[in-house]
Design a protein around this motif. Structure first.
Motif, mmCIF file in Angstrom:
data_model
loop_
_atom_site.group_PDB
_atom_site.id
_atom_site.type_symbol
_atom_site.label_atom_id
_atom_site.label_comp_id
_atom_site.label_asym_id
_atom_site.label_seq_id
_atom_site.Cartn_x
_atom_site.Cartn_y
_atom_site.Cartn_z
ATOM 1 N N VAL A 201 -6.569 8.240 -0.833
ATOM 2 C CA VAL A 201 -5.566 7.534 -0.023
ATOM 3 C C VAL A 201 -4.165 7.964 -0.440
ATOM 4 O O VAL A 201 -3.276 8.159 0.402
ATOM 5 N N PHE B 32 -1.581 3.420 -5.377
ATOM 6 C CA PHE B 32 -2.904 4.062 -5.354
ATOM 7 C C PHE B 32 -3.111 4.929 -6.597
ATOM 8 O O PHE B 32 -4.235 5.053 -7.094
ATOM 9 N N LYS C 168 -4.546 -4.058 6.037
ATOM 10 C CA LYS C 168 -5.854 -3.692 5.486
ATOM 11 C C LYS C 168 -5.850 -3.889 3.982
ATOM 12 O O LYS C 168 -4.870 -3.566 3.306
ATOM 13 N N ASP D 181 -12.044 2.013 -2.809
ATOM 14 C CA ASP D 181 -11.668 2.740 -1.598
ATOM 15 C C ASP D 181 -11.100 4.134 -1.861
ATOM 16 O O ASP D 181 -10.262 4.611 -1.092
ATOM 17 N N ALA E 280 0.823 -1.218 0.000
ATOM 18 C CA ALA E 280 0.000 0.000 0.000
ATOM 19 C C ALA E 280 0.854 1.264 0.000
ATOM 20 O O ALA E 280 0.639 2.184 0.802
ATOM 21 N N TYR F 120 -7.059 -2.785 0.374
ATOM 22 C CA TYR F 120 -7.590 -1.657 -0.389
ATOM 23 C C TYR F 120 -7.901 -2.118 -1.810
ATOM 24 O O TYR F 120 -7.112 -2.862 -2.416
ATOM 25 N N THR F 121 -9.020 -1.661 -2.343
ATOM 26 C CA THR F 121 -9.373 -1.931 -3.739
ATOM 27 C C THR F 121 -9.710 -0.610 -4.422
ATOM 28 O O THR F 121 -9.683 0.462 -3.799
ATOM 29 N N ALA G 154 -5.869 -4.207 -6.424
ATOM 30 C CA ALA G 154 -5.936 -4.346 -4.964
ATOM 31 C C ALA G 154 -4.534 -4.369 -4.369
ATOM 32 O O ALA G 154 -3.569 -4.787 -5.017
ATOM 33 N N GLU H 216 -2.221 -3.510 2.884
ATOM 34 C CA GLU H 216 -1.340 -2.543 3.540
ATOM 35 C C GLU H 216 -0.367 -3.181 4.526
ATOM 36 O O GLU H 216 -0.734 -4.056 5.309
ATOM 37 N N PRO I 170 -8.928 5.499 -4.171
ATOM 38 C CA PRO I 170 -7.451 5.442 -4.138
ATOM 39 C C PRO I 170 -6.763 6.792 -4.277
ATOM 40 O O PRO I 170 -5.686 6.998 -3.729
#
Length: 320
Positions: free
Chosen positions: A311, A255, A300, A306, A250, A302-303, A265, A268, A308
């Motif tokens: 983030v 992202f 965690k 979320d 991550a 993330y996809t 995906a 993290e 990106p």
């Protein structure tokens, strides 16, 4: 005075032996693997920031991804008489002798983000995520996303012999276990770097009908995935669509790739391993309380769902 007394007897040491010294009095050696990835750079930055915030004198050594350099650094720290040593081990084996030397010198060692194959009495604690769990989360996400569709997977492994490479591979295989339609057709180390990730992905694409036989890429870290994404694009395919991309760490750049639809995906791995490590050292220094042998950090998934880009904005200033 030394922070560490032999762990076997530490629990019986009087609290008064530790209470008179503050965190600001600590000198801590930090042996970092190198700068093979954005995540690694963030870990280094945050470790230095945590030390500065607490008034700890941090002695930093960059091993340039060579174990022999790390062992030299640890021996240098021991010779300097530091209060504690943090080490992110480049590989899992070959540490017994130098860890014995640290123990004899009464200097506690804390492992950061990776583990070692050595007697647990030789180090105070390991601050890591559950590496197997990370890989399993990635595998389960892919299995759920693909469903019953036949899917040939190519895998970019981390540095050969490192605990993340071993455990993230094991976890991923657990995550896709029982799914006969999911098959790892090629697996090779990309050494956790973008350059190597791109290079190895290029060979995968050539070997698999220009990439047309590949359904998904699983990379043991985001930097290799970012390199592989470039190779996929240069091959005339659409990463994230023609070839699904799932990886771990991550870091900010993954992202950006997710926001562009070029990655799907990531799991993290927090770069702030030093915070819990210093907390443990300070508590031990205060009253002799030993931490558990494993301090687990949070992971965690993330996809693309979320946000990106948001983030990315939150993470970009963290030293990656």
């Amino acid at each position: 005075m030394k922070l560490f007394k032999a762990l076997a007897s530490a629990t019986v040491l009087a609290g008064c032996m530790f209470s008179s010294v503050s965190a600001a009095d600590m000198v801590v050696g930090f042996s970092q693997i190198g700068s093979e990835s954005g995540w690694r750079a963030a870990e280094t930055t945050l470790t230095k920031q945590e030390a500065e915030k607490r008034g700890i004198d941090l002695k930093f050594a960059d091993a340039q991804q060579k174990q022999e350099n790390q062992i030299k650094a640890l021996r240098s720290f021991i010779a300097q008489g530091v209060d504690a040593i943090l080490v992110a081990p480049v590989v899992a084996t070959g540490w017994d002798e130098v860890l014995e030397e640290a123990k004899e010198a009464e200097i506690p060692v804390i492992l950061l983000d990776r583990t070692v194959d050595a007697n647990k009495d030789l180090y105070m604690t390991a601050v890591t995520s559950d590496l197997v769990h990370e890989g399993k989360v990635a595998g389960e996400w892919l299995a759920k996303t693909v469903g019953d569709k036949p899917c040939n997977i190519v895998e970019l492994q981390g540095t050969t012999g490192s605990s993340p490479a071993i455990d993230r591979k094991k976890g991923f295989e657990e995550g896709i276990a029982g799914k006969a339609n999911l098959k790892i057709v090629r697996s090779q180390t990309g050494d956790f770097t973008r350059t190597k990730g791109k290079e190895v992905m290029e060979s995968f694409l050539k070997a698999e009908n220009g990439g047309k036989n590949i359904c998904a890429l699983y990379a043991h870290n985001d930097d290799m995935a970012v390199g592989a994404i470039q190779a996929i694009k240069e091959a005339g395919l659409k990463p994230g669509t023609d070839i699904l991309v799932v990886s771990i760490d991550a870091v900010p750049d993954i992202f950006l790739a997710m926001a562009a639809g070029e990655a799907n995906a990531t799991v993290e791995l927090t770069p702030n391993m030093a915070g819990p490590a210093f907390d443990a050292l300070e508590k031990f220094k205060k009253d002799g309380t030993l931490p558990p042998k494993w301090i687990q950090t949070e992971s965690k998934l993330y996809t693309q769902a979320d946000d990106p880009k948001k983030v990315y904005e939150e993470k970009k200033g963290l030293g990656y």
